[in-house]
Design an enzyme around this catalytic site. Structure first.
Site, PDB file in Angstrom:
ATOM      1  CG  LEU A  14     -14.867 -42.658   1.065  1.00  0.00           C
ATOM      2  CD1 LEU A  14     -15.481 -42.038   2.307  1.00  0.00           C
ATOM      3  CD2 LEU A  14     -13.563 -41.986   0.733  1.00  0.00           C
ATOM      4  CG  HIS A  15     -20.595 -47.026   2.078  1.00  0.00           C
ATOM      5  ND1 HIS A  15     -21.862 -46.521   2.194  1.00  0.00           N
ATOM      6  CD2 HIS A  15     -20.158 -47.244   3.344  1.00  0.00           C
ATOM      7  CE1 HIS A  15     -22.189 -46.450   3.468  1.00  0.00           C
ATOM      8  NE2 HIS A  15     -21.175 -46.884   4.188  1.00  0.00           N
ATOM      9  CB  ALA A  16     -23.061 -44.264  -1.965  1.00  0.00           C
TER      10      ALA A  16
END
Length: 88
Positions: A14-16
């Site tokens: 769940l990255h930017a």
């Protein structure tokens, strides 16, 4: 209330970019959406809160959505969270 559990398939978790997409999709709906990872909870409308979940690939994210358009919102957010790569 709609509840769904999704396993993150994105290699980076769940990255930017995924978090920004979650917020953008969540804001299209009137329903209130909460993401739960382990003991941590976050509003799907706050990018900082979503990033603070620090969910890695393979983590299970529980979606809790309540409101007038909760069925559509859970489908849309599950598609974003369950995608194997970045959606643009």
């Amino acid at each position: 209330m709609q509840i769904r559990e999704i396993r993150l398939r994105n290699v980076k978790g769940l990255h930017a970019r995924v978090a920004a997409r979650v917020v953008k999709v969540s804001n299209r709906f009137k329903s209130r959406a909460i993401l739960v990872v382990g003991e941590r909870r976050a509003s799907a409308r706050s990018i900082m809160a979503v990033l603070m979940l620090a969910a890695a690939m393979g983590a299970t994210v529980r979606l809790e959505i309540e409101g007038p358009d909760e069925v559509q919102a859970v489908e849309a957010l599950a598609a974003v969270l369950g995608a194997p790569g970045d959606l643009r």
